[in-house]
Scaffold this motif. Structure first.
Motif, PDB file in Angstrom:
ATOM      1  N   LEU A 239      65.224 -27.943  42.820  1.00  0.00           N
ATOM      2  CA  LEU A 239      66.380 -27.800  43.704  1.00  0.00           C
ATOM      3  C   LEU A 239      66.208 -26.618  44.649  1.00  0.00           C
ATOM      4  O   LEU A 239      66.579 -26.690  45.841  1.00  0.00           O
ATOM      5  N   GLY A 240      65.601 -25.530  44.168  1.00  0.00           N
ATOM      6  CA  GLY A 240      65.327 -24.394  45.052  1.00  0.00           C
ATOM      7  C   GLY A 240      64.340 -24.753  46.144  1.00  0.00           C
ATOM      8  O   GLY A 240      64.484 -24.337  47.304  1.00  0.00           O
ATOM      9  N   ALA A 241      63.290 -25.529  45.788  1.00  0.00           N
ATOM     10  CA  ALA A 241      62.306 -25.950  46.779  1.00  0.00           C
ATOM     11  C   ALA A 241      62.934 -26.877  47.826  1.00  0.00           C
ATOM     12  O   ALA A 241      62.679 -26.749  49.030  1.00  0.00           O
ATOM     13  N   ILE A 242      63.795 -27.809  47.385  1.00  0.00           N
ATOM     14  CA  ILE A 242      64.433 -28.725  48.337  1.00  0.00           C
ATOM     15  C   ILE A 242      65.404 -27.970  49.245  1.00  0.00           C
ATOM     16  O   ILE A 242      65.487 -28.252  50.454  1.00  0.00           O
ATOM     17  N   ASN A 243      66.135 -27.021  48.699  1.00  0.00           N
ATOM     18  CA  ASN A 243      67.052 -26.221  49.531  1.00  0.00           C
ATOM     19  C   ASN A 243      66.299 -25.424  50.599  1.00  0.00           C
ATOM     20  O   ASN A 243      66.768 -25.300  51.738  1.00  0.00           O
ATOM     21  N   ASN A 342      54.328 -31.016  46.900  1.00  0.00           N
ATOM     22  CA  ASN A 342      53.842 -30.405  45.658  1.00  0.00           C
ATOM     23  C   ASN A 342      54.964 -30.217  44.648  1.00  0.00           C
ATOM     24  O   ASN A 342      54.776 -30.404  43.437  1.00  0.00           O
ATOM     25  N   ALA A 343      56.161 -29.847  45.124  1.00  0.00           N
ATOM     26  CA  ALA A 343      57.282 -29.631  44.201  1.00  0.00           C
ATOM     27  C   ALA A 343      57.729 -30.941  43.570  1.00  0.00           C
ATOM     28  O   ALA A 343      57.956 -31.005  42.341  1.00  0.00           O
ATOM     29  N   ILE A 344      57.849 -32.001  44.359  1.00  0.00           N
ATOM     30  CA  ILE A 344      58.272 -33.288  43.817  1.00  0.00           C
ATOM     31  C   ILE A 344      57.235 -33.830  42.820  1.00  0.00           C
ATOM     32  O   ILE A 344      57.571 -34.330  41.718  1.00  0.00           O
ATOM     33  N   SER A 345      55.941 -33.698  43.169  1.00  0.00           N
ATOM     34  CA  SER A 345      54.883 -34.206  42.282  1.00  0.00           C
ATOM     35  C   SER A 345      54.857 -33.454  40.968  1.00  0.00           C
ATOM     36  O   SER A 345      54.759 -34.058  39.879  1.00  0.00           O
ATOM     37  N   ALA A 346      54.972 -32.123  41.034  1.00  0.00           N
ATOM     38  CA  ALA A 346      54.936 -31.341  39.799  1.00  0.00           C
ATOM     39  C   ALA A 346      56.163 -31.596  38.936  1.00  0.00           C
ATOM     40  O   ALA A 346      56.051 -31.643  37.694  1.00  0.00           O
ATOM     41  N   TYR A 347      57.287 -31.818  39.533  1.00  0.00           N
ATOM     42  CA  TYR A 347      58.511 -32.038  38.738  1.00  0.00           C
ATOM     43  C   TYR A 347      58.443 -33.363  37.995  1.00  0.00           C
ATOM     44  O   TYR A 347      58.687 -33.424  36.780  1.00  0.00           O
ATOM     45  N   PHE A 348      58.136 -34.405  38.713  1.00  0.00           N
ATOM     46  CA  PHE A 348      58.134 -35.711  38.058  1.00  0.00           C
ATOM     47  C   PHE A 348      56.918 -35.906  37.156  1.00  0.00           C
ATOM     48  O   PHE A 348      56.918 -36.800  36.288  1.00  0.00           O
ATOM     49  N   ALA A 349      55.859 -35.096  37.323  1.00  0.00           N
ATOM     50  CA  ALA A 349      54.723 -35.131  36.394  1.00  0.00           C
ATOM     51  C   ALA A 349      54.988 -34.295  35.158  1.00  0.00           C
ATOM     52  O   ALA A 349      54.203 -34.345  34.193  1.00  0.00           O
ATOM     53  N   GLY A 350      56.081 -33.550  35.180  1.00  0.00           N
ATOM     54  CA  GLY A 350      56.413 -32.698  34.043  1.00  0.00           C
ATOM     55  C   GLY A 350      55.547 -31.473  33.954  1.00  0.00           C
ATOM     56  O   GLY A 350      55.462 -30.853  32.879  1.00  0.00           O
ATOM     57  N   ASN A 351      54.885 -31.106  35.041  1.00  0.00           N
ATOM     58  CA  ASN A 351      54.000 -29.948  35.042  1.00  0.00           C
ATOM     59  C   ASN A 351      54.814 -28.720  35.481  1.00  0.00           C
ATOM     60  O   ASN A 351      54.980 -28.442  36.669  1.00  0.00           O
ATOM     61  N   GLN A 352      55.309 -28.023  34.491  1.00  0.00           N
ATOM     62  CA  GLN A 352      56.144 -26.866  34.803  1.00  0.00           C
ATOM     63  C   GLN A 352      55.340 -25.744  35.439  1.00  0.00           C
ATOM     64  O   GLN A 352      55.820 -25.065  36.369  1.00  0.00           O
ATOM     65  N   GLN A 353      54.125 -25.515  34.961  1.00  0.00           N
ATOM     66  CA  GLN A 353      53.297 -24.447  35.524  1.00  0.00           C
ATOM     67  C   GLN A 353      52.964 -24.718  36.990  1.00  0.00           C
ATOM     68  O   GLN A 353      52.995 -23.807  37.815  1.00  0.00           O
ATOM     69  N   LEU A 355      54.714 -26.478  39.074  1.00  0.00           N
ATOM     70  CA  LEU A 355      55.946 -26.323  39.861  1.00  0.00           C
ATOM     71  C   LEU A 355      56.224 -24.845  40.138  1.00  0.00           C
ATOM     72  O   LEU A 355      56.562 -24.469  41.287  1.00  0.00           O
ATOM     73  N   GLU A 356      56.072 -24.022  39.119  1.00  0.00           N
ATOM     74  CA  GLU A 356      56.298 -22.588  39.330  1.00  0.00           C
ATOM     75  C   GLU A 356      55.254 -21.989  40.263  1.00  0.00           C
ATOM     76  O   GLU A 356      55.568 -21.115  41.078  1.00  0.00           O
ATOM     77  N   GLN A 357      54.024 -22.445  40.182  1.00  0.00           N
ATOM     78  CA  GLN A 357      52.979 -21.969  41.080  1.00  0.00           C
ATOM     79  C   GLN A 357      53.270 -22.367  42.528  1.00  0.00           C
ATOM     80  O   GLN A 357      53.018 -21.589  43.461  1.00  0.00           O
ATOM     81  N   THR A 358      53.802 -23.575  42.719  1.00  0.00           N
ATOM     82  CA  THR A 358      54.151 -24.019  44.072  1.00  0.00           C
ATOM     83  C   THR A 358      55.252 -23.139  44.673  1.00  0.00           C
ATOM     84  O   THR A 358      55.193 -22.755  45.854  1.00  0.00           O
ATOM     85  N   ARG A 360      55.869 -20.004  43.898  1.00  0.00           N
ATOM     86  CA  ARG A 360      55.297 -18.700  44.233  1.00  0.00           C
ATOM     87  C   ARG A 360      54.436 -18.775  45.485  1.00  0.00           C
ATOM     88  O   ARG A 360      54.365 -17.822  46.276  1.00  0.00           O
ATOM     89  N   GLN A 361      53.726 -19.890  45.659  1.00  0.00           N
ATOM     90  CA  GLN A 361      52.857 -20.041  46.829  1.00  0.00           C
ATOM     91  C   GLN A 361      53.647 -20.006  48.143  1.00  0.00           C
ATOM     92  O   GLN A 361      53.177 -19.419  49.125  1.00  0.00           O
ATOM     93  N   PHE A 362      54.818 -20.576  48.140  1.00  0.00           N
ATOM     94  CA  PHE A 362      55.613 -20.632  49.374  1.00  0.00           C
ATOM     95  C   PHE A 362      56.760 -19.625  49.393  1.00  0.00           C
ATOM     96  O   PHE A 362      57.674 -19.731  50.234  1.00  0.00           O
ATOM     97  N   ASN A 363      56.688 -18.655  48.473  1.00  0.00           N
ATOM     98  CA  ASN A 363      57.669 -17.555  48.449  1.00  0.00           C
ATOM     99  C   ASN A 363      59.114 -18.067  48.345  1.00  0.00           C
ATOM    100  O   ASN A 363      60.024 -17.600  49.047  1.00  0.00           O
ATOM    101  N   VAL A 364      59.311 -19.034  47.467  1.00  0.00           N
ATOM    102  CA  VAL A 364      60.653 -19.559  47.240  1.00  0.00           C
ATOM    103  C   VAL A 364      61.247 -18.805  46.055  1.00  0.00           C
ATOM    104  O   VAL A 364      60.704 -18.843  44.951  1.00  0.00           O
ATOM    105  N   LYS A 365      62.366 -18.131  46.298  1.00  0.00           N
ATOM    106  CA  LYS A 365      63.027 -17.351  45.249  1.00  0.00           C
ATOM    107  C   LYS A 365      64.204 -18.139  44.713  1.00  0.00           C
ATOM    108  O   LYS A 365      65.063 -18.583  45.479  1.00  0.00           O
ATOM    109  N   LEU A 366      64.204 -18.302  43.403  1.00  0.00           N
ATOM    110  CA  LEU A 366      65.288 -19.045  42.761  1.00  0.00           C
ATOM    111  C   LEU A 366      66.447 -18.122  42.429  1.00  0.00           C
ATOM    112  O   LEU A 366      66.252 -16.945  42.092  1.00  0.00           O
ATOM    113  N   LYS A 367      67.638 -18.663  42.525  1.00  0.00           N
ATOM    114  CA  LYS A 367      68.819 -17.909  42.122  1.00  0.00           C
ATOM    115  C   LYS A 367      68.950 -17.954  40.612  1.00  0.00           C
ATOM    116  O   LYS A 367      68.680 -18.977  39.984  1.00  0.00           O
ATOM    117  N   PRO A 368      69.351 -16.855  40.005  1.00  0.00           N
ATOM    118  CA  PRO A 368      69.529 -16.875  38.543  1.00  0.00           C
ATOM    119  C   PRO A 368      70.654 -17.818  38.154  1.00  0.00           C
ATOM    120  O   PRO A 368      71.563 -18.081  38.938  1.00  0.00           O
TER     121      PRO A 368
END
Length: 380
Positions: A239-243, A342-353, A355-358, A360-368
């Motif tokens: 959701l952070g990546a899509i926003n 990359n975010a959609i592929s990692a999410y639906f593949a269940g690859n949490q690592q 997704l988090e790497q993607t 960080r790569q694009f400097n997307v900061k998630l809200k707590p």
């Protein structure tokens, strides 16, 4: 002596008989009165008595002996401020002004006030003339542009066309419509995915609560609760990546492209004015060449040159903005499309690592979690 006779005459009794006739003492009375008149003071020679009544004769000063300057009438000392007598009509043209040094000061103040009033009136008149001229110019310009617009629509007039620039403008408008569609769809995806994440979070909390209250199904409820919580965490990352993707597209469409389209609108208005003044100049050039027409042709030539310079300047601005917009669009969309994929592929593949790497790569900061909710202080 005169005083004694006057006193005697004042106390004298005059006997009168029953027939109203005076007695024999009338002759003596007349003689006494004549003596008083002869021996009395001369009324033409009055005296000033300095001293008490009945004082010595040395205190009497004859007024004939007093000499001094004659009192003359000077009209300068007449108080002109006093109103005229009721029966006297004022002299025409005469003004009641105070004497002394105040009249020049008051006249000077009146002169300065009149100068200020005249300057204010001149300034107001100048502003009114400027407004009238601006309204007149606006009316003439509007009439010419409207005439040119109707002539173009009905096929009676010619218009200046830059084929290459017009093609780029059409491409930009079509691109903007398509990007607006992408923005609308991704915004809908964000809304739906947010509701799904909230549902997963609520479902995970329910499973965790049931695992505590159902000892016989504690493990099963626990596994499902952990799965829903993991999906919720990954969903928040997606959701952070899509926003971030939606925010970048919104900036590109509603700010960068809109700014270029505003410049294009100014360019099109300048093109219409340029064609209107060009048509006016061509119409005057085909008419008679008398003195009045030559003056109008010269004025129209100057206006045509001004509009041509404006048109050329705005055309150059549009060309430059279109070039920079295309470069900026390619750069932004290359980054955002890669992030979205990359975010959609990692999410639906269940690859949490991944997704988090993607992120960080694009400097997307998630809200707590829970940052969107108001604090207890705000609620109170």
């Amino acid at each position: 002596m005169a005083d004694s006779f006057m006193g005697k005459a004042a106390t004298m009794e005059i006997p009168i008989n029953s027939n109203g006739e005076t007695l024999a003492e009338d002759d003596s009375l007349e003689q006494d009165l004549q003596q008083v008149m002869v021996s009395g003071p001369n009324l033409n020679e009055t005296s000033v008595v300095s001293g008490g009544y009945g004082g010595p004769a040395g205190g009497i000063i004859p007024t004939s002996s007093i000499k001094g300057p004659a009192i003359r009438f000077n009209p300068q000392y007449v108080d002109r401020r006093s109103p005229p007598a009721p029966n006297c009509a004022p002299v025409p043209g005469a003004e009641s002004q105070p004497t002394g040094g105040f009249a020049p000061l008051r006249s000077g103040m009146h002169h300065s006030n009149s100068n200020q009033n005249m300057s204010v009136e001149e300034a107001n008149r100048g502003v009114a003339v400027e407004k009238l001229d601006s309204v007149k110019k606006w009316g003439i310009n509007t009439y010419k542009c409207t005439k040119q617009m109707f002539s173009e629509r009905f096929g009676r007039g010619s218009r200046t066309v830059d084929l290459e620039l017009e093609a780029q403008i059409d491409v930009l408008r079509d691109t903007k419509r398509k990007y607006e569609s992408v923005l609308r769809l991704t915004s809908a995806l964000t809304s739906h995915f947010y509701n799904m994440v909230q549902t997963q979070q609520a479902l995970g909390d329910t499973f965790a609560d049931l695992s505590q209250k159902s000892p016989e199904l504690r493990d099963e409820f626990g596994y499902n609760a952990e799965t829903q919580k993991l999906l919720c965490r990954n969903g928040e990352a997606l959701l952070g990546a899509i926003n971030f993707f939606v925010s970048s597209i919104n900036t590109l469409v509603n700010k960068t492209m809109e700014d270029t389209l505003m410049t294009i609108k100014l360019y099109e208005a300048a093109r219409l004015e340029f064609d209107a003044y060009r048509a006016d100049l061509e119409e005057l050039s085909l008419g008679p060449r008398d003195a009045a027409t030559m003056v109008r042709i010269e004025v129209s030539q100057q206006q045509y040159q001004v509009q041509r310079d404006k048109y050329e300047r705005l055309r150059s601005d549009v060309t430059i903005k279109l070039k920079f917009l295309e470069e900026n669009k390619v750069k932004v969309m290359h980054k955002q499309l890669l992030l979205f994929h990359n975010a959609i592929s990692a999410y639906f593949a269940g690859n949490q690592q991944q997704l988090e790497q993607t992120l960080r790569q694009f400097n997307v900061k998630l809200k707590p979690p829970g940052s969107d909710k108001p604090s207890w202080l705000e609620e109170s």
